[in-house]
Each structure stands twice: as C-alpha cells, then as structure tokens.
Motif scaffolding. Structure first.
Motif, short mmCIF file in Angstrom:
data_model
loop_
_atom_site.label_atom_id
_atom_site.label_comp_id
_atom_site.label_asym_id
_atom_site.label_seq_id
_atom_site.Cartn_x
_atom_site.Cartn_y
_atom_site.Cartn_z
N LEU A 77 5.65 9.92 -0.85
CA LEU A 77 5.83 9.38 0.62
C LEU A 77 5.56 7.89 0.74
O LEU A 77 6.02 7.01 1.26
N GLY A 78 4.15 7.74 0.17
CA GLY A 78 3.70 6.49 0.20
C GLY A 78 4.40 5.44 -0.76
O GLY A 78 4.65 4.27 -0.29
N LEU A 79 5.06 5.98 -1.69
CA LEU A 79 5.62 4.94 -2.38
C LEU A 79 7.20 4.60 -1.99
O LEU A 79 7.76 3.46 -1.94
N GLU A 80 7.83 5.58 -1.13
CA GLU A 80 8.76 5.56 -0.36
C GLU A 80 8.73 4.23 0.72
O GLU A 80 9.53 3.44 0.78
N MET A 114 0.82 -1.23 -0.04
CA MET A 114 -0.08 0.09 0.08
C MET A 114 0.94 1.38 0.13
O MET A 114 1.99 1.31 0.67
N THR A 115 0.48 2.22 -0.93
CA THR A 115 0.91 3.71 -0.74
C THR A 115 0.09 4.62 -0.27
O THR A 115 0.37 5.08 0.82
N VAL A 124 -2.27 7.78 3.80
CA VAL A 124 -0.62 7.57 3.13
C VAL A 124 0.20 6.68 4.05
O VAL A 124 -0.03 6.97 5.40
N ARG A 125 0.75 5.70 3.69
CA ARG A 125 1.69 5.07 4.35
C ARG A 125 3.24 5.81 4.49
O ARG A 125 3.50 6.37 3.52
N SER A 177 10.58 0.44 0.92
CA SER A 177 11.30 0.12 1.94
C SER A 177 10.58 -1.36 2.43
O SER A 177 11.60 -2.00 3.06
N LYS A 178 9.57 -1.86 2.08
CA LYS A 178 8.99 -3.04 2.53
C LYS A 178 9.36 -3.99 1.57
O LYS A 178 9.39 -5.37 2.09
#
Length: 109
Positions: A99-102, A39-40, A50-51, A106-107
């Motif tokens: 920010l969500g894509l980052e 999820m982003t 937003v994640r 990261s996961k």
C-alpha cells in the motif's frame, strides 16, 4: 522518540522480497523507508506508519487497528498509523508495504 527496532528489522527483511529498491531515512522520530525518494512505510514508536493514496483512505481507515496519523492535533493527509495487532503476521506487513509503495509510485507520475 524511539522506534521499534524489531519492526524496522522486519520491514528491512520484507522489502527484500520486492523488486524495487528502497532507501531509509530517519524522520518522524523513527525511520522511513522510501521508494525513489517517496515515503512508503516506517516504524514510529511501536506503530507502523503507512502512506495511502487518497482514493483508498476511507476504506483503509475503516479497518481494524488503523487510525489517522496525528502529531499535532490535526490528521496528516494520506498518512495512517497501524497498531501492532494490524501487522502481526508477515503477510499483513507485506500488504501494508504494498500500500505504501503504491502511494510512492503514484507520486512519481
């Protein structure tokens, strides 16, 4: 629970500007945009979910129009809600998507 379809359309348009491929999945009473299954962002009612990576949560939560995502009385880790004033411009929306894509990337490490 309905979600803001206009916001979903804005997100669909905004993610076309990214080289990454996103998919959509209905969840949280809205629709989530995922990168490689992670999820982003997504609209939930009229807000933007937003994640956010853990190391940025404190700074992000100190921003105007941002609050922890809370469905059950307990904030969800690494999730925020942004009220409509916080993504009124396309530039602001792009920043939240980044920010969500980052977080999603990261996961995958």
């Amino acid at each position: 629970m309905a979600y803001d379809e206009e916001l979903a359309k804005r997100i669909r348009h905004a993610i076309t500007l990214f080289p990454e491929d996103f998919t959509e999945k209905k969840m949280f009473g809205g629709v989530a945009f995922l990168y490689q299954g992670k999820m982003t962002v997504g609209p939930v009612k009229n807000e933007l979910m937003v994640r956010v990576i853990k190391s940025k949560m404190e700074n992000v939560l100190n921003q105007e129009f941002v609050r922890p995502m809370d469905f059950t009385g307990k904030p969800m880790k690494e999730f925020i809600f942004v009220s409509p004033e916080g993504f009124s411009t396309e530039e602001q929306l792009q920043n939240w998507i980044e920010l969500g894509l980052e977080h999603a990337k990261s996961k995958l490490k």
